[in-house]
Design an enzyme around this catalytic site. Structure first.
Site, mmCIF file in Angstrom:
data_model
loop_
_atom_site.group_PDB
_atom_site.id
_atom_site.type_symbol
_atom_site.label_atom_id
_atom_site.label_comp_id
_atom_site.label_asym_id
_atom_site.label_seq_id
_atom_site.Cartn_x
_atom_site.Cartn_y
_atom_site.Cartn_z
ATOM 1 N NE ARG A 141 -2.304 -1.324 3.559
ATOM 2 C CZ ARG A 141 -1.730 -0.554 4.472
ATOM 3 N NH1 ARG A 141 -1.788 0.771 4.377
ATOM 4 N NH2 ARG A 141 -1.130 -1.068 5.513
ATOM 5 C CE1 TYR A 177 1.804 -7.243 -4.222
ATOM 6 C CE2 TYR A 177 0.964 -6.308 -2.189
ATOM 7 C CZ TYR A 177 1.632 -7.320 -2.856
ATOM 8 O OH TYR A 177 2.109 -8.392 -2.158
ATOM 9 C CE LYS A 233 -6.933 -3.910 5.189
ATOM 10 N NZ LYS A 233 -5.550 -4.209 5.370
ATOM 11 C CG HIS A 272 -6.824 -3.268 10.149
ATOM 12 N ND1 HIS A 272 -5.522 -2.839 10.258
ATOM 13 C CD2 HIS A 272 -6.805 -4.256 9.229
ATOM 14 C CE1 HIS A 272 -4.754 -3.539 9.432
ATOM 15 N NE2 HIS A 272 -5.506 -4.405 8.801
ATOM 16 C CB SER A 292 -0.508 -3.714 8.023
ATOM 17 O OG SER A 292 -1.679 -3.006 7.707
ATOM 18 C CB CYS A 337 1.035 -6.439 14.043
ATOM 19 S SG CYS A 337 2.187 -5.109 13.654
ATOM 20 C CG ASP A 377 -7.159 -7.398 6.939
ATOM 21 O OD1 ASP A 377 -6.148 -7.265 7.651
ATOM 22 O OD2 ASP A 377 -7.440 -6.619 6.017
ATOM 23 N NE ARG A 420 0.134 -8.687 2.472
ATOM 24 C CZ ARG A 420 -0.386 -8.271 3.631
ATOM 25 N NH1 ARG A 420 -1.456 -8.858 4.147
ATOM 26 N NH2 ARG A 420 0.176 -7.287 4.299
HETATM 27 P P1 GTP Z 1 -2.129 -7.750 7.484
HETATM 28 O O1 GTP Z 1 -2.667 -8.793 6.578
HETATM 29 O O2 GTP Z 1 -1.054 -6.925 6.841
HETATM 30 O O3 GTP Z 1 -3.182 -6.875 8.067
HETATM 31 O O4 GTP Z 1 -1.298 -8.508 8.669
HETATM 32 P P2 GTP Z 1 -1.715 -9.423 9.910
HETATM 33 O O5 GTP Z 1 -2.001 -8.564 11.088
HETATM 34 O O6 GTP Z 1 -2.753 -10.399 9.525
HETATM 35 O O7 GTP Z 1 -0.341 -10.179 10.251
HETATM 36 P P3 GTP Z 1 0.064 -11.733 10.179
HETATM 37 O O8 GTP Z 1 -0.763 -12.624 11.049
HETATM 38 O O9 GTP Z 1 0.135 -12.107 8.757
HETATM 39 O O10 GTP Z 1 1.540 -11.708 10.820
HETATM 40 C C1 GTP Z 1 2.569 -10.950 10.284
HETATM 41 C C2 GTP Z 1 3.894 -11.377 10.851
HETATM 42 O O11 GTP Z 1 3.869 -11.409 12.292
HETATM 43 C C3 GTP Z 1 4.320 -12.756 10.387
HETATM 44 O O12 GTP Z 1 5.638 -12.675 9.907
HETATM 45 C C4 GTP Z 1 4.272 -13.614 11.629
HETATM 46 O O13 GTP Z 1 5.275 -14.582 11.610
HETATM 47 C C5 GTP Z 1 4.449 -12.614 12.769
HETATM 48 N N1 GTP Z 1 3.714 -13.054 13.997
HETATM 49 C C6 GTP Z 1 2.399 -13.327 14.082
HETATM 50 N N2 GTP Z 1 2.044 -13.726 15.335
HETATM 51 C C7 GTP Z 1 3.180 -13.684 16.070
HETATM 52 C C8 GTP Z 1 3.475 -13.974 17.451
HETATM 53 O O14 GTP Z 1 2.620 -14.342 18.256
HETATM 54 N N3 GTP Z 1 4.766 -13.797 17.852
HETATM 55 C C9 GTP Z 1 5.752 -13.387 16.990
HETATM 56 N N4 GTP Z 1 6.978 -13.257 17.463
HETATM 57 N N5 GTP Z 1 5.509 -13.116 15.686
HETATM 58 C C10 GTP Z 1 4.254 -13.249 15.222
HETATM 59 C C1 SPV Z 2 -2.772 -4.575 5.300
HETATM 60 O O1 SPV Z 2 -1.815 -3.924 4.868
HETATM 61 O O2 SPV Z 2 -3.318 -4.333 6.406
HETATM 62 C C2 SPV Z 2 -3.310 -5.708 4.501
HETATM 63 C C3 SPV Z 2 -2.809 -5.886 3.128
HETATM 64 O O3 SPV Z 2 -4.175 -6.431 4.969
HETATM 65 S S1 SPV Z 2 -3.557 -4.824 1.980
HETATM 66 O O4 SPV Z 2 -4.681 -5.518 1.374
HETATM 67 O O5 SPV Z 2 -2.544 -4.509 0.961
HETATM 68 O O6 SPV Z 2 -4.037 -3.625 2.633
HETATM 69 MN MN MN Z 3 -4.730 -5.756 7.099
#
Ligand code: GTP
Ligand code: SPV
Ligand code: MN
Length: 608
Positions: free
Chosen positions: A74, A220, A229, A249, A271, A273, A296, A389
């Site tokens: 983004r 993207y 979003k 979110h 994002s 996290c 999400d 992704r």
């Molecule tokens: P968006 O799709 O961008 O909104 O992201 P999201 O919040 O869904 O994040 P996602 O679950 O994909 O995690 C992103 C990163 O955080 C990955 O690289 C994971 O390995 C890491 N991660 C997730 N949960 C944990 C955790 O409990 N501990 C640690 N150390 N890392 C974590």
């Molecule tokens: C984020 O960035 O929080 C996502 C990926 O979930 S995107 O669809 O690119 O916003």
């Molecule tokens: Mn997201």
């Protein structure tokens, strides 16, 4: 060309003709959302070199896409909220006067689809049978976007028929958000296309009052899949303010205890996290069951009995690939293994599959990286882009809660706010009440990630994990959070918690094992909901003692647990000026109740 429209709905016919006149595509295709259409489009995308068909049996009916190296996330600096008054966009958004922006957009969209097909995608965010379905129509010149939207949202003829039906029976419900997208790469006659057309110049524009979206120059994710979003957060947050609900979110997780009692929990993390990971958690404690409703986006609406109800408006995952693996997120891997997925900016394996860092414990000896280069474990750059992704239908999830299909959602019991902080923020804390919980959300902070362009790893405040997604003034948004609670009965308000899986120990490693072991935190949260969990009161809320957390069978040191759960007054002394500075940036629009929370925090920390 509009004569061929498969609809009688005049506002839609007019919208499509207007955009066709402006962008002058070679052809118009009305997307029906069928499997046959998907097959035809993906065949064409393979032919064009945008998609690579995966031949490994581990990835049935799936494709890999590789973006332009300059179009990988983004672009917050090119995202605009063009409200009539600058004040209504607030200090967290980029604003341009709407008339001026319309002129700019007219310029860049003029002839932008030349040489391409314009696709018309009717879609609905949320359930088609919801009391108040939220429709959109995305016009795009990217077949990759059409294929991805088919995974991420409910699209096509059924949606069109519903809009037409409502136009007859309840016209106020037939409204659709017009959403225009172009990659911004018109083709001259005979000009060879590139696999990932895009433009250096990018505009991701929202007109909140007229509920319009215009996106130019990027293909993207959140820049281009406009139901996600742009609609389900930025525009929906404005609708939600006007209509008395919340667009957030957040993931949605259903937890069932060994006593067979179920709770629904939503969690807002910025994002990249950990939302997708928590949404798909495999509990590590005997007798606990987790099912997911979404990873999400969550829409929170007041229900008929003084409760808040939540739905996931999406139909798929657009999940961060790196770090998603059989040992960290087996539920995601199982959903992916059923196929029907599009992978963007992952690496290709020699047997026709995809790979990314963290997928398997063993690293393949040879790959083609996301930029098309040979890659070996000795290579200095990652094989997959950090924001690579997977795009996968949610109904392929084994642990999908049946309530995902409930048109009007489920009752929300708890809200978690979390971020990525090396210090200060403890593993978990419970807010004293709703307004204190809003303070957690309002002051939420996290180290930046690869999900958006810009530097990675610097701490920024991210209110409710919505910083890039609030479609109006951030202070008004907090005020709306305060006021919306009056729609619920006091005893039915969700309890609010703050979490941080990312705190470091004295050696600099993660103090808390995280991932599936977050079950132990969820158990304590459920115990708090049931009124049994033990807690101590700290200056920042209620936190568990080591004894209150179920750590059975967990191989961690007491020191690490202490490092992750402690509330250190010295760290909070340092944090307070940062919070203060952040809240000052809201100016006049900061709700008084948030300012009061800050004063309380200050005096509580001072008293320790
Ligand atoms: P968006 O799709 O961008 O909104 O992201 P999201 O919040 O869904 O994040 P996602 O679950 O994909 O995690 C992103 C990163 O955080 C990955 O690289 C994971 O390995 C890491 N991660 C997730 N949960 C944990 C955790 O409990 N501990 C640690 N150390 N890392 C974590
Ligand atoms: C984020 O960035 O929080 C996502 C990926 O979930 S995107 O669809 O690119 O916003
Ligand atoms: Mn997201």
């Amino acid at each position: 060309m509009a004569e061929d429209a498969p609809t009688t709905h005049q506002p839609l016919i007019d919208f499509v003709s207007e955009i066709a006149q402006l962008t002058t595509p070679d052809a118009i295709h009305w997307v029906d959302g069928s499997a046959a259409e998907y097959t035809r489009l993906t065949d064409e995308l393979v032919e064009a070199g945008t998609l690579t068909r995966l031949t490994s049996p581990d990835f049935p009916n799936s494709f890999a896409a590789f973006s332009d190296p300059a179009d990988v996330a983004r672009v917050e600096s090119r995202t605009f909220i063009c409200s009539e008054n600058e004040r209504d966009a607030g200090f967290t958004n980029n604003w341009v006067e709407p008339g001026e922006m319309r002129k700019t957009l007219k310029g860049v969209f003029n002839g932008a689809m030349r040489g391409r097909t314009m696709y018309v995608i009717p879609f609905v965010m949320g359930h088609l049978e919801a009391d108040d379905p939220k429709f959109g129509v995305e016009i795009t010149d990217s077949a990759y976007v059409v294929a991805s939207m088919r995974i991420m949202a409910r699209i096509g003829t059924d949606v069109l028929r519903k809009i037409e039906e409502l136009a007859e029976t309840a016209p106020e419900k037939a409204f659709f958000v017009p959403a225009v997208h172009s990659v911004g790469a018109p083709l001259e006659p005979g000009q060879q296309d590139v696999p990932w057309p895009c433009n250096e110049d990018k505009y991701i524009v929202h007109f909140p009052e007229s509920r319009e979206i215009w996106s130019y120059g990027s293909g993207y994710g959140g820049n281009a899949l406009l139901g996600k979003k742009c609609y389900a957060l930025r525009i929906a947050s404005v609708m939600a303010r006007d209509e008395g609900w919340l667009a957030e979110h957040m993931l949605i997780l259903k937890l069932t205890s060994p006593q067979n009692k179920s709770y629904y929990v939503s969690a807002a993390f910025p994002s990249a996290c950990g939302k997708t990971n928590l949404a798909l958690i495999d509990p590590t404690l005997e007798g606990w069951k987790a099912e997911t409703l979404g990873d999400d986006i969550t829409w929170i609406r007041p229900g008929a009995e003084g409760e808040f109800r939540v739905v996931n408006p999406e139909a798929g995952y657009f999940g961060v690939a790196p770090g998603t693996g059989w040992h960290t997120n087996a539920n995601a891997m199982r959903a992916i293994a059923k196929g029907n997925s599009i992978f963007t900016n992952c690496a290709l394996t020699d047997d026709g599959g995809v790979w990314w860092e963290g997928m398997t414990e063993e690293t393949p000896s040879h790959l083609i990286d996301w930029q098309g280069n040979d890659w070996t474990p000795d290579s200095e750059t990652p094989a997959a882009h950090p924001n690579a992704r997977f795009c996968t239908p949610i109904d392929q999830t084994d642990m999908l809660a049946p309530e995902y299909f409930e048109p009007n959602g489920v009752k929300l019991d708890a809200i978690l706010f979390g971020g990525r902080r090396k210090t200060t923020v403890p593993l978990v804390a419970e807010a004293r009440d709703w307004n204190h919980g809003i303070f957690y959300g309002a002051t939420l902070s996290s180290e930046t990630t690869a999900a958006a362009e810009g530097a990675v790893g610097t701490v920024r405040r991210d209110p409710m994990a919505m910083l890039p997604f609030i479609g109006y003034d951030a202070g008004d948004y907090l005020k709306h959070w305060v006021e919306v609670s009056s729609a619920a009965a006091e005893d039915k308000l969700p309890k609010i918690f703050l979490v941080n899986w990312f705190r470091r120990n004295r050696e600099g490693g993660f103090a808390w094992p995280g991932f599936a072991e977050n079950t132990r935190v969820l158990k304590w949260i459920v115990e708090r909901l049931e009124g049994t969990g033990e807690a101590v009161e700290t200056p920042i809320g209620y936190t568990p003692t080591q004894q209150a957390l179920d750590l059975s069978g967990l191989d961690v040191t007491d020191e690490d647990i202490e490092d992750s759960i402690k509330v250190d007054p010295a760290e909070w002394q340092q944090e307070i000026p940062l919070i203060e500075e952040w809240l000052e940036s809201f100016g006049e629009s900061l709700p008084a109740s948030i300012a009061e929370q800050l004063d309380e925090l200050k005096s509580r920390v001072a008293a320790t």
